[in-house]
Write an enzyme that holds these catalytic residues in place. Structure first.
Site, PDB file in Angstrom:
ATOM      1  N   LYS A 186     -10.471  -0.464  10.499  1.00 56.95           N
ATOM      2  CA  LYS A 186     -10.658  -1.641   9.646  1.00 56.95           C
ATOM      3  C   LYS A 186     -11.056  -2.857  10.480  1.00 56.95           C
ATOM      4  O   LYS A 186     -11.201  -3.959   9.940  1.00 56.95           O
ATOM      5  CB  LYS A 186      -9.376  -1.929   8.868  1.00 56.95           C
ATOM      6  N   HIS A 243       0.868  -1.181   0.000  1.00 52.87           N
ATOM      7  CA  HIS A 243       0.000   0.000   0.000  1.00 52.87           C
ATOM      8  C   HIS A 243       0.907   1.235   0.000  1.00 52.87           C
ATOM      9  O   HIS A 243       2.023   1.189   0.515  1.00 52.87           O
ATOM     10  CB  HIS A 243      -0.824  -0.065   1.296  1.00 52.87           C
ATOM     11  N   GLN A 256      -4.474  -4.890   7.197  1.00 52.25           N
ATOM     12  CA  GLN A 256      -5.435  -5.888   6.711  1.00 52.25           C
ATOM     13  C   GLN A 256      -5.259  -7.233   7.409  1.00 52.25           C
ATOM     14  O   GLN A 256      -5.986  -8.177   7.118  1.00 52.25           O
ATOM     15  CB  GLN A 256      -5.269  -6.098   5.195  1.00 52.25           C
ATOM     16  N   ASP A 307       3.075  -4.191   8.127  1.00 49.41           N
ATOM     17  CA  ASP A 307       1.882  -3.371   7.955  1.00 49.41           C
ATOM     18  C   ASP A 307       0.700  -4.316   8.129  1.00 49.41           C
ATOM     19  O   ASP A 307       0.362  -5.078   7.228  1.00 49.41           O
ATOM     20  CB  ASP A 307       1.918  -2.736   6.563  1.00 49.41           C
ATOM     21  N   CYS A 337      -4.936   2.499  -3.529  1.00 46.17           N
ATOM     22  CA  CYS A 337      -3.707   3.036  -2.929  1.00 46.17           C
ATOM     23  C   CYS A 337      -2.547   2.066  -3.112  1.00 46.17           C
ATOM     24  O   CYS A 337      -1.681   1.946  -2.238  1.00 46.17           O
ATOM     25  CB  CYS A 337      -3.889   3.374  -1.455  1.00 46.17           C
TER      26      CYS A 337
END
Lengths: 416, 148
Positions: A236, A133, A213, A210, A374
């Site tokens: 999220k 991302h 998700q 990261d 993104c």
């Protein structure tokens, strides 16, 4: 119903009871029942989260870490209590390792500026992958410009998986940090981060994940992963916007200079010398997002009440069902076909631009994301300007996937 | 919101079979247009005969609305003067954005098929990208010829 796959949702997973916890899901959009399949962009919130935030503002709000009065104490207890909930959720060793930030993006920027920048010299390298991302690309580009270090990108393959052999060739004595997505937002690929981390550790290279998700869809144990930094966002995972977490190994956080200066991050201030606060407050300048932290804790408790493993299992069933049903759509091309995926289906339709798909689906009440997500380098790799992406959450149903499929057939009739 | 208002037959037809699609070579001027949000990209080419656009073509890739709008534009502006094109864009812009637009549809011809776009605010930029790009190309044509 598809011939290839018949859904058999776990008998103990009562999705209709779960849906009752989410007020926003019960509405019509453009005259059709809302089918919300844009969860990778932002999930929805259960009443428990909304109520935790409003009850905090109705009864307990004051500034934290300051007053001797009762409300300040309550606010402080709730805020620090939320930190413990987060620590437990990701199995960090200590609450000192849990820093409240605005979101994943801020967490990565904090590490780039406070951890990487003072260490990097010209010739040093930071490794990321072609799946990332923009939030896990641009902060590293900035710090490379500032220091003369070089950003190296591990290639991906046509399934949307990171090329491990290429990574093994690229990591070396110049590598100062490895920063990887735990799960790809654009394609859903679950990155086998364990083997990347193991290899990085052999080289003594710290690893940032990261997890924007990753955290919402499976249980994450930062100590089992053995990563050095883990970043994620509350919004999220059924929590509020504007709050997220930087997990950092205590030893690394201790050695890092503060990122922003101000109140709360200091012990004493004089014009000659200021001493900084202890972890984690050293990184939390200014009045923090107190209600956000409280909302995040409520979201975590809610997810835990269902069980992260049950969520992962159910979402995997949704994914398999969606993949089998979507195959029937004329002209569909799935983008991202890794064997291990989160409940994300990214696709294109022959001769129909994703934005037209998004508009037509919206008139059917079906909310999906269209665009580059993104992750423009991912789109460039697949030589497409954009994809349509349906991303599912544990409150979605098999019927909703049928609604998606029906709307896609309508799209094909209209424009195909 | 009725989809048939957005994807009228004229729009669907011009998306499937865009008119004046391709490169104009040589061209007196050209400009690139890009909508980073959607990834739509197009290039507008123009040839001028004095103040009039004698020929125009476009190439690129985008959604049905952006492709159809560019295709309709090329048909509409051919033979028109700069001032006429300016006035046409004012009308098209009003058509795309204002519900109570006081636009004489007969002046717009086939471009009137874009009127459904105003019900879909997220798509206005798709329809107007080609017009902004044409303006940029015409502005380039004002500049002294570069020797490079």
């Amino acid at each position: 119903m598809s011939a290839q796959f018949t859904p058999s949702p776990a008998a103990d997973f009562d999705v209709h009871a779960i849906r009752r916890d989410f007020p926003i899901l019960h509405q019509q959009v453009n005259g059709k029942p809302l089918v919300y399949l844009d969860n990778a962009a932002s999930s929805q919130r259960p009443s428990a989260v909304i109520e935790a935030i409003s009850s905090y503002y109705e009864r307990d709000h004051a500034n934290v870490h300051r007053g001797v009065h009762t409300l300040s104490q309550r606010a402080t207890d709730a805020y620090e209590g939320a930190r413990e909930v987060v620590r437990n959720f990701i199995n960090a060793a200590d609450t000192k390792e849990i820093v409240f930030v605005r979101g994943t993006t801020e967490a990565i920027n904090l590490v780039a500026q406070s951890y990487a920048r003072p260490k990097l010299r010209p010739g040093d390298e930071i490794l990321i992958s072609g799946l990332e991302h923009h939030a896990n690309i641009v902060p590293w580009q900035l710090v490379c410009e500032q220091t003369g270090a070089t950003l190296k990108v591990i290639p991906i393959d046509l399934n949307g998986e990171i090329d491990f052999a290429a990574f093994e060739r690229m990591i070396g004595p110049r590598t100062k940090l490895l920063a990887l997505a735990h799960v790809s937002n654009a394609l859903g690929t679950i990155v086998p981060v364990e083997k990347f981390i193991a290899r990085a550790k052999q080289q003594g290279v710290p690893v940032l994940l990261d997890g924007a998700q990753g955290v919402p869809h499976s249980s994450v144990d930062v100590r089992a992963l053995d990563c050095d930094f883990y970043c994620f966002s509350a919004h999220k995972m059924c929590g509020p916007t504007g709050i997220g977490i930087l997990y950092g190994r205590q030893q690394l956080l201790e050695a890092m200079p503060p990122w922003q200066g101000g109140g709360d991050m200091i012990l004493t201030v004089s014009f000659e010398k200021t001493t900084y606060n202890q972890l984690p407050w050293k990184f939390e300048a200014g009045t923090p997002n107190i209600s956000g932290a409280i909302g995040l804790a409520a979201a975590i408790r809610y997810l835990q009440s269902i069980g992260m493993d049950r969520i992962a299992r159910y979402e995997h069933q949704l994914l398999e069902y969606a993949q089998s049903r979507l195959r029937d759509i004329p002209g569909i091309r799935m983008v991202g076909t890794a064997p291990r995926k989160a409940a994300v289906v990214s696709f294109t339709l022959d001769r129909i631009h994703p934005h037209d798909i998004g508009t037509i689906l919206d008139t059917e009440g079906v909310a999906i994301r269209t665009g580059h997500h993104c992750a423009m380098p991912v789109m460039e790799f697949f030589k497409i300007p954009a994809t349509a992406r349906a991303s599912m959450s544990f409150y979605n149903t098999f019927d909703e996937i049928d609604a998606l499929v029906k709307a896609l057939h309508r799209t094909h009739t209209l424009l195909g | 919101m009725d989809l048939k208002d957005l994807y009228r037959d004229v729009i669907v037809d011009h998306n499937r079979n865009p008119r004046n699609f391709g490169k104009l070579d040589p061209a007196d001027a050209h400009a690139d247009g890009h909508n980073p949000l959607c990834g739509d990209r197009l290039t507008m080419y123009v040839n001028l005969d004095g103040e009039r656009v004698s020929d125009t073509k476009f190439e690129g890739a985008g959604c049905a609305i952006s492709v159809a709008s560019a295709s309709l534009l090329t048909e509409a502006v051919k033979g028109k003067s700069r001032d006429e094109i300016k006035a046409l864009f004012v009308d098209v812009h009003a058509l795309l954005t204002q519900h109570d637009a006081n636009v004489d549809l007969s002046r717009l011809g086939k471009l009137a098929a874009l009127s459904g776009v105003r019900e879909f605010p997220a798509r206005v930029k798709c329809a107007s990208l080609c017009w902004h790009t044409l303006n940029a190309a015409l502005a380039h044509a004002d500049e002294p010829v570069s020797t490079e």
